[in-house]
Structure formats: C-alpha cells, structure tokens
Design a protein around this motif. Structure first.
Motif, PDB file in Angstrom:
ATOM      1  N   PHE A  55      94.239 -17.183  30.614  1.00 10.48           N
ATOM      2  CA  PHE A  55      95.538 -17.511  30.016  1.00 10.48           C
ATOM      3  C   PHE A  55      95.577 -17.123  28.545  1.00 10.48           C
ATOM      4  N   ALA A  56      94.428 -17.260  27.858  1.00 13.00           N
ATOM      5  CA  ALA A  56      94.375 -16.824  26.455  1.00 13.00           C
ATOM      6  C   ALA A  56      94.645 -15.331  26.368  1.00 13.00           C
ATOM      7  N   GLY A  57      94.073 -14.574  27.301  1.00 18.67           N
ATOM      8  CA  GLY A  57      94.323 -13.128  27.317  1.00 18.67           C
ATOM      9  C   GLY A  57      95.787 -12.816  27.559  1.00 18.67           C
ATOM     10  N   ILE A  58      96.422 -13.562  28.477  1.00 19.07           N
ATOM     11  CA  ILE A  58      97.838 -13.357  28.761  1.00 19.07           C
ATOM     12  C   ILE A  58      98.700 -13.742  27.566  1.00 19.07           C
ATOM     13  N   SER A  59      98.256 -14.729  26.801  1.00 16.92           N
ATOM     14  CA  SER A  59      99.040 -15.229  25.662  1.00 16.92           C
ATOM     15  C   SER A  59      98.985 -14.312  24.448  1.00 16.92           C
ATOM     16  N   ILE A  60      98.011 -13.433  24.383  1.00 19.97           N
ATOM     17  CA  ILE A  60      97.820 -12.599  23.184  1.00 19.97           C
ATOM     18  C   ILE A  60      99.057 -11.769  22.838  1.00 19.97           C
ATOM     19  N   PRO A  61      99.732 -11.129  23.796  1.00 14.81           N
ATOM     20  CA  PRO A  61     100.932 -10.350  23.423  1.00 14.81           C
ATOM     21  C   PRO A  61     102.076 -11.184  22.871  1.00 14.81           C
ATOM     22  N   PHE A  62     102.002 -12.512  23.012  1.00 15.28           N
ATOM     23  CA  PHE A  62     103.088 -13.389  22.583  1.00 15.28           C
ATOM     24  C   PHE A  62     102.846 -13.953  21.179  1.00 15.28           C
ATOM     25  N   GLN A  63     101.899 -13.380  20.448  1.00 10.78           N
ATOM     26  CA  GLN A  63     101.669 -13.797  19.067  1.00 10.78           C
ATOM     27  C   GLN A  63     102.740 -13.207  18.152  1.00 10.78           C
ATOM     28  N   ARG A  64     102.711 -13.615  16.892  1.00  7.83           N
ATOM     29  CA  ARG A  64     103.706 -13.130  15.937  1.00  7.83           C
ATOM     30  C   ARG A  64     103.317 -11.751  15.419  1.00  7.83           C
ATOM     31  N   GLY A  65     103.783 -10.707  16.069  1.00 10.01           N
ATOM     32  CA  GLY A  65     103.526  -9.350  15.608  1.00 10.01           C
ATOM     33  C   GLY A  65     102.338  -8.715  16.304  1.00 10.01           C
ATOM     34  N   ILE A  66     102.357  -7.396  16.342  1.00 11.98           N
ATOM     35  CA  ILE A  66     101.302  -6.637  17.017  1.00 11.98           C
ATOM     36  C   ILE A  66      99.970  -6.771  16.302  1.00 11.98           C
ATOM     37  N   ASN A  67      99.987  -6.851  14.978  1.00 14.60           N
ATOM     38  CA  ASN A  67      98.729  -6.982  14.231  1.00 14.60           C
ATOM     39  C   ASN A  67      98.013  -8.278  14.576  1.00 14.60           C
ATOM     40  N   MET A  96      72.515 -18.391  24.125  1.00 11.99           N
ATOM     41  CA  MET A  96      72.430 -19.633  24.896  1.00 11.99           C
ATOM     42  C   MET A  96      72.489 -20.820  23.930  1.00 11.99           C
ATOM     43  N   ASP A  97      73.704 -21.314  23.701  1.00 13.39           N
ATOM     44  CA  ASP A  97      73.852 -22.480  22.835  1.00 13.39           C
ATOM     45  C   ASP A  97      75.193 -23.141  23.093  1.00 13.39           C
ATOM     46  N   PHE A  98      75.318 -24.400  22.700  1.00 15.42           N
ATOM     47  CA  PHE A  98      76.553 -25.151  22.920  1.00 15.42           C
ATOM     48  C   PHE A  98      77.656 -24.736  21.939  1.00 15.42           C
ATOM     49  N   PHE A  99      77.276 -24.491  20.693  1.00 12.34           N
ATOM     50  CA  PHE A  99      78.265 -24.278  19.636  1.00 12.34           C
ATOM     51  C   PHE A  99      79.149 -23.071  19.927  1.00 12.34           C
ATOM     52  N   SER A 100      78.577 -22.006  20.476  1.00 14.64           N
ATOM     53  CA  SER A 100      79.369 -20.814  20.764  1.00 14.64           C
ATOM     54  C   SER A 100      80.439 -21.101  21.817  1.00 14.64           C
ATOM     55  N   ILE A 101      80.148 -22.010  22.765  1.00 16.76           N
ATOM     56  CA  ILE A 101      81.152 -22.403  23.762  1.00 16.76           C
ATOM     57  C   ILE A 101      82.279 -23.186  23.093  1.00 16.76           C
ATOM     58  N   PHE A 102      81.934 -24.115  22.216  1.00 18.65           N
ATOM     59  CA  PHE A 102      82.955 -24.868  21.489  1.00 18.65           C
ATOM     60  C   PHE A 102      83.857 -23.930  20.690  1.00 18.65           C
ATOM     61  N   VAL A 103      83.250 -22.970  20.008  1.00 17.51           N
ATOM     62  CA  VAL A 103      84.009 -22.013  19.191  1.00 17.51           C
ATOM     63  C   VAL A 103      84.925 -21.168  20.070  1.00 17.51           C
ATOM     64  N   LEU A 104      84.414 -20.676  21.199  1.00 17.88           N
ATOM     65  CA  LEU A 104      85.226 -19.862  22.110  1.00 17.88           C
ATOM     66  C   LEU A 104      86.459 -20.624  22.575  1.00 17.88           C
ATOM     67  N   PHE A 105      86.282 -21.864  23.019  1.00 15.33           N
ATOM     68  CA  PHE A 105      87.418 -22.589  23.587  1.00 15.33           C
ATOM     69  C   PHE A 105      88.346 -23.141  22.514  1.00 15.33           C
ATOM     70  N   LEU A 106      87.865 -23.322  21.308  1.00 13.23           N
ATOM     71  CA  LEU A 106      88.778 -23.654  20.216  1.00 13.23           C
ATOM     72  C   LEU A 106      89.658 -22.443  19.894  1.00 13.23           C
ATOM     73  N   LEU A 107      89.057 -21.249  19.879  1.00 14.92           N
ATOM     74  CA  LEU A 107      89.834 -20.023  19.679  1.00 14.92           C
ATOM     75  C   LEU A 107      90.864 -19.864  20.792  1.00 14.92           C
ATOM     76  N   ILE A 108      90.466 -20.137  22.018  1.00 16.42           N
ATOM     77  CA  ILE A 108      91.387 -20.038  23.154  1.00 16.42           C
ATOM     78  C   ILE A 108      92.588 -20.956  22.957  1.00 16.42           C
ATOM     79  N   GLN A 109      92.349 -22.171  22.462  1.00 13.88           N
ATOM     80  CA  GLN A 109      93.449 -23.106  22.246  1.00 13.88           C
ATOM     81  C   GLN A 109      94.369 -22.652  21.114  1.00 13.88           C
ATOM     82  N   VAL A 110      93.809 -22.049  20.077  1.00 11.78           N
ATOM     83  CA  VAL A 110      94.641 -21.521  18.991  1.00 11.78           C
ATOM     84  C   VAL A 110      95.526 -20.390  19.511  1.00 11.78           C
ATOM     85  N   ILE A 111      94.934 -19.492  20.305  1.00  5.50           N
ATOM     86  CA  ILE A 111      95.699 -18.370  20.869  1.00  5.50           C
ATOM     87  C   ILE A 111      96.784 -18.871  21.808  1.00  5.50           C
TER      88      ILE A 111
END
Length: 370
Positions: A307-319, A339-354
């Motif tokens: 869903f994050a991938g699908i949401s990317i074109p709906f951001q404000r502007g192509i840049n 192999m670590d927990f923090f990278s998963i937290f960072v990935l899914f926080l980015l997903i929520q922002v997108i």
C-alpha cells in the motif's frame, strides 16, 4: 502525547548507551524492545472509539497474541519484530495531520541525534587503535558486532531524513540552519562509520540518503566529487577491493550471499511446516524474520508495504514521490540485508508517513472493475 514524546526519546536514547557501555548492549536491547516500545504502544491505543477499522483491532490483537506466546515461553524476538512493525500504525492513527507527526517526534529525534554523534565519536576514539582486531570487532557488543554502530546511524539518519522532508513540506521549504546541519553531520557520521566498520549495505544506503538530503547543492556536490575522484582514485579503488571482501567469488554471491539465502529458506520452510523454534531458526534478514515470525498471521505486513508503494504517486509533486520511492527501497534493502529490530521500526514508520491519510484518495482513483 507528552508521555509518548518522552518515551520515544527514551527509546532512541537507549540505542546510544551501548556506544559508551558496550557490555550493556544485550540487556538494553531486551529492555527497549520489550518494555519501552510496549509502553509507547499501550499509550497509543485508542480504547473508546468503536468506529476503528478491523485492521486496527487486528493489529492490536496480533501484538497481544505475540505477548501471550512470549509469556508462554516463545521467543521474545517474535513479539519484538511484531511490535516494531505494528507500533507506527497504531501511533499514527492518533494523529490528525503531518504537523502533529513533526511536533511529536522531531524534537526528541534531534536531541537524540546530537547525542548519537557524540557517542559515535567517543566509541571511535576508544577503538581507533583496534580496527584490525576482527575478533574483537565481531563480538564488540557481546552478542553483536561493531556493525551495530552503522545500523544505529542508518536508523537515526533515515528517521531524520523522513521527518526533515515532512517538515520542509509543511513549512514550504523553510527549515532552520541548525536542523539542516544536525542532519548533515548525522548522515556524514553514518557514512564514515559504515565505511570504517565495513558495513556495505548501510554505506551505500547512507550515501544515497546524503545525496537526497543535500540535493539542493547538487552542482557543488558534483564538482567536489570529481575533484575527490581525481585526487583519490587509487585510494578509493583499494578501499573498494577491501570492502567487497575476499569471500565474494562472483557478483551473485556479493549481492545475494548464499548463506543468507540458505538461512531465509530454512526459516520459511520451518514456518510453513509449523515446526520451528524461532530463536533457533531466525534468518539473517529482518524482513523475512518479521514476515515469518508468526506465520501465517505476520504475512499481513506485506499489505502495508504494497500500500505504501501504491500511495507514492499520491504525494505532493513528482519530486516528493521520487524521494519517498527511493527511501522506501533503501529501507527495504537494509531490512533485507541486516538482522535487527530497529530497521523494521524505521521501515514501517516510513510506510506510515508515505501512507498517512492516503487510503481515501487512493481508493477513489483506483479503476472501477465492477
């Protein structure tokens, strides 16, 4: 929200302590990803809103199931991975705008980033004469290698770039010089330590992130880069030969190491057969560990990524869309290779922002196949 803000800083700060007291690394990781994140999770839950979607309660239920299994003797890593992937969704559901995201999380991140830069410098001073002692560096934090430093700088840097981009979007591109330079030194430090400690994945990712962060100065960057290549070409070639390592006999093994593939396939086969001890079958990939930690329930996290991938074109502007696409791919790369927990937290926080508040807009523009 003030309590969440405080505990978010505590969560970040605990990652920094092992740089000063390395023997505390294991116990602090357990504390951080069991107690501190759990506190933030419970503070973020909405208990009085009956109109919350099924996904919300399904996510809460999955976290509680992981905790129940942990209390019954299952691996704590299961609840750790699930909590890291679930918390950003539960937390962001409390927020009504991206302004609230910045107000809640950017100030603790800035302070923690400054402390991380200082902590990284202290650690470097302590190990600068032992950089060839690979036995020590391989178990520097007792149960993890010196690569922990690179991963923490990557995680903080990715969070900083995410919130910095949101801040620029909300302020019309006007950000303080102090905010810019904190992020700049954080990213440069991450590149330096990833190169120093030979962490290939984070080195490449952090270089790309640094270029994104300072893209307004691309002409100066190009000129300085050409000068650097001309004067240091031989040194760069020698370093490249060192960092690819003697074990990389071919390009395929360098990009996708066979031992990593074997560990992932072993976990997948064990999970599909419902015959595995997760603590003994974990792979070398955080992403695969998450998706198969509580198979088949945890496969639901694939939907968030898609869903994050699908949401990317709906951001404000192509840049902005291109930037978020690159950041998402970089975060996925680190989760795949490390192999670590923090990278998963960072990935899914980015997903929520997108994906933040994008569900209605995306669904409206999808073709009607009825």
């Amino acid at each position: 929200m003030k309590a969440i803000k405080l505990f978010f800083f505590v969560f970040l700060f605990i990652h920094i302590i092992p740089l000063i007291k390395r023997e505390l690394g294991q116990i602090l990781t357990v504390l951080n990803y069991s107690m501190v994140l759990s506190i933030i999770f419970f503070l973020s839950i909405k208990m009085k809103n009956a109109s919350l979607p099924i996904k919300y309660w399904g996510t809460v239920g999955l976290v509680f199931l992981a905790f129940v299994l942990y209390s019954l003797g299952a691996s704590g890593s299961i609840s750790g991975y699930i909590l890291c992937a679930s918390l950003p969704y539960i937390l962001f559901d409390r927020l009504s705008s991206k302004d609230e995201i910045v107000n809640l999380m950017f100030s603790p991140l800035k302070l923690a980033s400054v402390l991380l830069i200082l902590g990284g410098a202290v650690l470097f001073y302590n190990v600068k004469d032992q950089l060839t002692n690979f036995t020590l560096l391989g178990k520097f934090f007792i149960n993890s290698s010196i690569n922990y430093v690179s991963l923490i700088f990557y995680g903080f840097s990715m969070l900083y770039v995410i919130f910095y981009e949101v801040l620029k979007e909300r302020s019309g591109g006007k950000v303080s010089t102090l905010d810019f330079f904190i992020g700049f030194f954080l990213l440069c430090s991450g590149v330096f330590y990833s190169a120093l400690y030979l962490t290939r994945s984070t080195l490449i990712v952090l270089i790309v992130m640094l270029l994104i962060y300072i893209r307004e100065y691309r002409k100066i960057i190009l000129m300085l880069g050409l000068i650097g290549v001309i004067y240091s070409g031989a040194i760069l070639i020698d370093y490249f030969l060192v960092i690819i390592g003697p074990s990389a006999n071919n390009t395929k093994d360098l990009v996708v190491p066979s031992n990593r593939i074997e560990s992932m396939l072993f976990l997948i086969r064990s999970a599909v057969n419902f015959n595995y001890d997760f603590s003994k079958t974990m792979s070398n990939s955080s992403l695969i560990n998450l998706l198969f930690s509580l198979f088949p329930f945890t496969l639901v996290f694939i939907i968030d990524i898609l869903f994050a991938g699908i949401s990317i074109p709906f951001q404000r502007g192509i840049n902005k869309s291109i930037i978020y696409l690159i950041l998402l791919l970089l975060a996925l790369i680190v989760c795949y290779y490390q192999m670590d927990f923090f990278s998963i937290f960072v990935l899914f926080l980015l997903i929520q922002v997108i994906s933040f508040k994008k569900s209605i807009r995306v669904l409206k523009r999808l073709p009607n196949t009825a």
